[in-house]
Design a protein around this motif. Structure first.
Motif, PDB file in Angstrom:
ATOM      1  N   PHE A  72      -4.056 -65.114  13.181  1.00  0.00           N
ATOM      2  CA  PHE A  72      -5.078 -66.155  13.272  1.00  0.00           C
ATOM      3  C   PHE A  72      -6.320 -65.814  12.450  1.00  0.00           C
ATOM      4  CE2 PHE A  72      -2.663 -67.000  17.211  1.00  0.00           C
ATOM      5  CZ  PHE A  72      -2.362 -68.339  16.980  1.00  0.00           C
ATOM      6  N   SER A  73      -6.923 -66.864  11.902  1.00  0.00           N
ATOM      7  CA  SER A  73      -8.098 -66.703  11.055  1.00  0.00           C
ATOM      8  C   SER A  73      -9.279 -66.121  11.821  1.00  0.00           C
ATOM      9  CB  SER A  73      -8.477 -68.053  10.434  1.00  0.00           C
ATOM     10  OG  SER A  73      -9.498 -67.912   9.486  1.00  0.00           O
ATOM     11  N   ASN A  74      -9.379 -66.421  13.121  1.00  0.00           N
ATOM     12  CA  ASN A  74     -10.514 -65.891  13.878  1.00  0.00           C
ATOM     13  C   ASN A  74     -10.458 -64.377  14.032  1.00  0.00           C
ATOM     14  OD1 ASN A  74      -8.723 -65.552  16.198  1.00  0.00           O
ATOM     15  ND2 ASN A  74      -9.071 -67.716  16.657  1.00  0.00           N
ATOM     16  N   VAL A  75      -9.289 -63.783  13.862  1.00  0.00           N
ATOM     17  CA  VAL A  75      -9.183 -62.316  13.856  1.00  0.00           C
ATOM     18  C   VAL A  75      -9.875 -61.762  12.606  1.00  0.00           C
ATOM     19  CG1 VAL A  75      -7.559 -60.388  13.640  1.00  0.00           C
ATOM     20  CG2 VAL A  75      -7.109 -62.247  15.270  1.00  0.00           C
ATOM     21  N   HIS A  76      -9.640 -62.406  11.490  1.00  0.00           N
ATOM     22  CA  HIS A  76     -10.336 -62.000  10.255  1.00  0.00           C
ATOM     23  C   HIS A  76     -11.840 -62.153  10.418  1.00  0.00           C
ATOM     24  CE1 HIS A  76     -12.186 -62.957   6.344  1.00  0.00           C
ATOM     25  NE2 HIS A  76     -11.384 -62.041   5.858  1.00  0.00           N
ATOM     26  N   ARG A  77     -12.259 -63.255  10.988  1.00  0.00           N
ATOM     27  CA  ARG A  77     -13.683 -63.556  11.109  1.00  0.00           C
ATOM     28  C   ARG A  77     -14.388 -62.679  12.136  1.00  0.00           C
ATOM     29  NH1 ARG A  77     -12.854 -68.370  11.908  1.00  0.00           N
ATOM     30  NH2 ARG A  77     -13.013 -68.538  14.176  1.00  0.00           N
ATOM     31  N   ASN A  78     -13.769 -62.476  13.280  1.00  0.00           N
ATOM     32  CA  ASN A  78     -14.463 -61.840  14.397  1.00  0.00           C
ATOM     33  C   ASN A  78     -14.048 -60.400  14.692  1.00  0.00           C
ATOM     34  OD1 ASN A  78     -15.973 -64.209  15.031  1.00  0.00           O
ATOM     35  ND2 ASN A  78     -14.178 -65.066  16.063  1.00  0.00           N
ATOM     36  N   ALA A  79     -12.837 -60.014  14.314  1.00  0.00           N
ATOM     37  CA  ALA A  79     -12.396 -58.644  14.581  1.00  0.00           C
ATOM     38  C   ALA A  79     -12.623 -57.719  13.402  1.00  0.00           C
ATOM     39  CB  ALA A  79     -10.918 -58.625  14.972  1.00  0.00           C
ATOM     40  N   LEU A  80     -12.453 -58.214  12.191  1.00  0.00           N
ATOM     41  CA  LEU A  80     -12.570 -57.361  11.009  1.00  0.00           C
ATOM     42  C   LEU A  80     -13.902 -56.616  10.934  1.00  0.00           C
ATOM     43  CD1 LEU A  80     -11.356 -56.342   8.359  1.00  0.00           C
ATOM     44  CD2 LEU A  80     -12.135 -58.442   7.251  1.00  0.00           C
ATOM     45  N   PRO A  81     -15.055 -57.268  11.146  1.00  0.00           N
ATOM     46  CA  PRO A  81     -16.324 -56.532  11.072  1.00  0.00           C
ATOM     47  C   PRO A  81     -16.451 -55.441  12.141  1.00  0.00           C
ATOM     48  CG  PRO A  81     -16.703 -58.906  10.940  1.00  0.00           C
ATOM     49  CD  PRO A  81     -15.279 -58.715  11.352  1.00  0.00           C
ATOM     50  N   VAL A  82     -15.895 -55.686  13.317  1.00  0.00           N
ATOM     51  CA  VAL A  82     -15.957 -54.714  14.406  1.00  0.00           C
ATOM     52  C   VAL A  82     -15.122 -53.493  14.065  1.00  0.00           C
ATOM     53  CG1 VAL A  82     -15.513 -54.332  16.857  1.00  0.00           C
ATOM     54  CG2 VAL A  82     -16.293 -56.577  16.066  1.00  0.00           C
ATOM     55  N   LEU A  83     -13.911 -53.725  13.610  1.00  0.00           N
ATOM     56  CA  LEU A  83     -13.029 -52.623  13.233  1.00  0.00           C
ATOM     57  C   LEU A  83     -13.633 -51.790  12.111  1.00  0.00           C
ATOM     58  CD1 LEU A  83      -9.705 -54.674  13.234  1.00  0.00           C
ATOM     59  CD2 LEU A  83     -10.395 -53.020  14.977  1.00  0.00           C
ATOM     60  N   GLU A  84     -14.214 -52.464  11.141  1.00  0.00           N
ATOM     61  CA  GLU A  84     -14.831 -51.766  10.009  1.00  0.00           C
ATOM     62  C   GLU A  84     -15.994 -50.899  10.471  1.00  0.00           C
ATOM     63  OE1 GLU A  84     -15.756 -50.574   6.079  1.00  0.00           O
ATOM     64  OE2 GLU A  84     -13.946 -51.321   7.054  1.00  0.00           O
ATOM     65  N   ALA A  85     -16.827 -51.431  11.363  1.00  0.00           N
ATOM     66  CA  ALA A  85     -17.995 -50.681  11.838  1.00  0.00           C
ATOM     67  C   ALA A  85     -17.596 -49.426  12.607  1.00  0.00           C
ATOM     68  CB  ALA A  85     -18.854 -51.584  12.725  1.00  0.00           C
ATOM     69  N   LEU A  86     -16.457 -49.479  13.291  1.00  0.00           N
ATOM     70  CA  LEU A  86     -16.029 -48.351  14.116  1.00  0.00           C
ATOM     71  C   LEU A  86     -15.076 -47.403  13.394  1.00  0.00           C
ATOM     72  CD1 LEU A  86     -15.427 -50.282  17.460  1.00  0.00           C
ATOM     73  CD2 LEU A  86     -17.381 -48.822  16.878  1.00  0.00           C
ATOM     74  N   GLY A  87     -14.658 -47.762  12.199  1.00  0.00           N
ATOM     75  CA  GLY A  87     -13.721 -46.922  11.470  1.00  0.00           C
ATOM     76  C   GLY A  87     -12.294 -47.015  11.994  1.00  0.00           C
ATOM     77  N   PHE A  88     -11.957 -48.130  12.638  1.00  0.00           N
ATOM     78  CA  PHE A  88     -10.610 -48.356  13.148  1.00  0.00           C
ATOM     79  C   PHE A  88      -9.784 -49.118  12.111  1.00  0.00           C
ATOM     80  CE2 PHE A  88     -11.662 -48.492  18.015  1.00  0.00           C
ATOM     81  CZ  PHE A  88     -12.090 -47.175  17.955  1.00  0.00           C
ATOM     82  N   THR A  89      -8.464 -48.972  12.202  1.00  0.00           N
ATOM     83  CA  THR A  89      -7.563 -49.830  11.429  1.00  0.00           C
ATOM     84  C   THR A  89      -6.659 -50.579  12.409  1.00  0.00           C
ATOM     85  OG1 THR A  89      -5.933 -48.052  11.148  1.00  0.00           O
ATOM     86  CG2 THR A  89      -7.575 -48.350   9.393  1.00  0.00           C
ATOM     87  N   ALA A  90      -6.044 -51.653  11.927  1.00  0.00           N
ATOM     88  CA  ALA A  90      -5.216 -52.486  12.799  1.00  0.00           C
ATOM     89  C   ALA A  90      -4.126 -53.164  11.987  1.00  0.00           C
ATOM     90  CB  ALA A  90      -6.083 -53.538  13.498  1.00  0.00           C
ATOM     91  N   THR A  91      -3.123 -53.647  12.706  1.00  0.00           N
ATOM     92  CA  THR A  91      -2.018 -54.396  12.098  1.00  0.00           C
ATOM     93  C   THR A  91      -2.089 -55.848  12.547  1.00  0.00           C
ATOM     94  OG1 THR A  91      -0.570 -52.461  12.057  1.00  0.00           O
ATOM     95  CG2 THR A  91       0.498 -54.610  11.931  1.00  0.00           C
ATOM     96  N   SER A  92      -1.983 -56.758  11.612  1.00  0.00           N
ATOM     97  CA  SER A  92      -1.894 -58.185  11.920  1.00  0.00           C
ATOM     98  C   SER A  92      -0.503 -58.665  11.528  1.00  0.00           C
ATOM     99  CB  SER A  92      -2.959 -58.973  11.159  1.00  0.00           C
ATOM    100  OG  SER A  92      -2.964 -60.326  11.562  1.00  0.00           O
TER     101      SER A  92
END
Length: 233
Positions: A72-92
C-alpha cells in the motif's frame, strides 16, 4: 533465541468503525511508538533479506523482521520516514499487477479502496535499502487453483517485479496465508529464499524458511502489546 517477524498491512488513520479488516490499519502515531520502543529496548528491525543470516543461524542478536503485505502507498508515505530515522529495514510484499493500482482483490467483500505503491514509490523504497518481496500477480488463493496457474502466479510475479524494478526478488508471502505442501514446494521450485505465512508465532531454528510464522500488530495495539507479541508465542 526465537525471532519475531511482524506483519503490517497499512499505516494510516483508521477508517469508519466496523469497516471490514479495519484492524489491519495501524495509525502512524501507533507505528512510530511501536518502532521507537523496539529501538530503545535494543531491537533492530530488519527486512527478510537482512534477517536471513539470523534465520539460518549464521548470526545472532536482538532482531525483529518487519514486513508489510500488499504494497500500500500509505506504507511508503507513513512508514518509510520512521524506518529511515531508526535505521531499520523492511520488506514490502507486492502484488505486481496492482503497482500503481489498488486493492482490487478486496472489492467483493466491501473493503474500502486503498492505493498501492506506484513504480516510482517502489524504486524510492528500494533506494533506502528496503526490500521488495513477491505477493503473486493478482493476490489470489493459491490452493484454490490448478497447479499450473499457481505456478504462474508464483513465478510470474518474481519475473514482473525484477523486470520492472531491476531488483532481485527472493522473499515470498502467501496471500491470505493460503498455503499447502504443494504450494510451498512451488515456492521452493521458484527459488525463493523465504516464505511468510499468517501462522502466529516466532521463528525457531527447526522452522521451515518457506513457512515462516509472524505476529500481526492490530490497529488498537499500543507499543507494550507489540513488545509482548515479540517476546511470546
Amino acid at each position: 533465541m526465537p525471532i519475531p517477524i511482524l506483519v503490517y498491512h497499512q499505516i494510516d488513520e483508521p477508517g469508519a468503525p466496523g469497516a471490514p479488516f479495519g484492524g489491519l490499519v495501524v495509525s502512524p502515531r501507533n507505528f512510530v511508538s511501536q518502532m521507537t520502543w523496539l529501538k530503545r529496548l535494543g531491537w533492530t528491525g530488519l527486512s527478510m533479506r537482512d534477517l536471513l543470516p539470523d534465520l539460518k543461524g549464521d548470526r545472532s542478536g536482538r532482531v525483529v523482521g518487519i514486513t508489510f503485505d500488499d504494497g500500500f502507498s500509505n506504507v511508503h508515505r507513513n512508514a518509510l520516514p520512521v524506518l529511515e530515522a531508526l535505521g531499520f529495514t523492511a520488506t514490502s510484499y507486492i502484488v505486481s499487477r496492482q503497482i500503481g493500482g489498488s486493492n482490487e482483490w478486496d472489492r467483493a467483500i466491501g473493503v474500502p479502496h486503498w492505493a498501492c505503491m506506484t513504480k516510482a514509490e517502489l524504486l524510492e523504497w528500494c533506494s533506502y535499502g528496503h526490500e521488495i518481496g513477491a505477493h503473486t500477480l493478482d493476490h489470489v488463493r493459491l490452493t484454490a487453483m490448478p497447479r499450473s496457474e499457481a505456478r504462474q502466479q508464483i513465478r510470474g510475479v518474481r519475473h514482473e517485479l525484477e523486470d520492472k524494478l531491476g531488483r532481485k526478488v527472493q522473499a515470498f508471502c502467501y496471500p491470505y496465508g493460503d498455503v499447502s505442501a504443494q504450494v510451498r514446494d512451488l515456492v521452493a521450485d521458484a527459488g525463493y529464499a523465504t516464505g511468510t505465512t499468517t501462522r502466529r508465532g516466532r521463528f525457531r531454528r527447526k522452522d521451515d524458511l518457506l513457512l515462516l510464522p509472524r505476529r500481526a500488530p492490530q490497529g488498537t495495539d499500543g507499543w507494550l502489546t507489540v513488545l509482548r507479541k515479540c517476546f511470546s508465542g
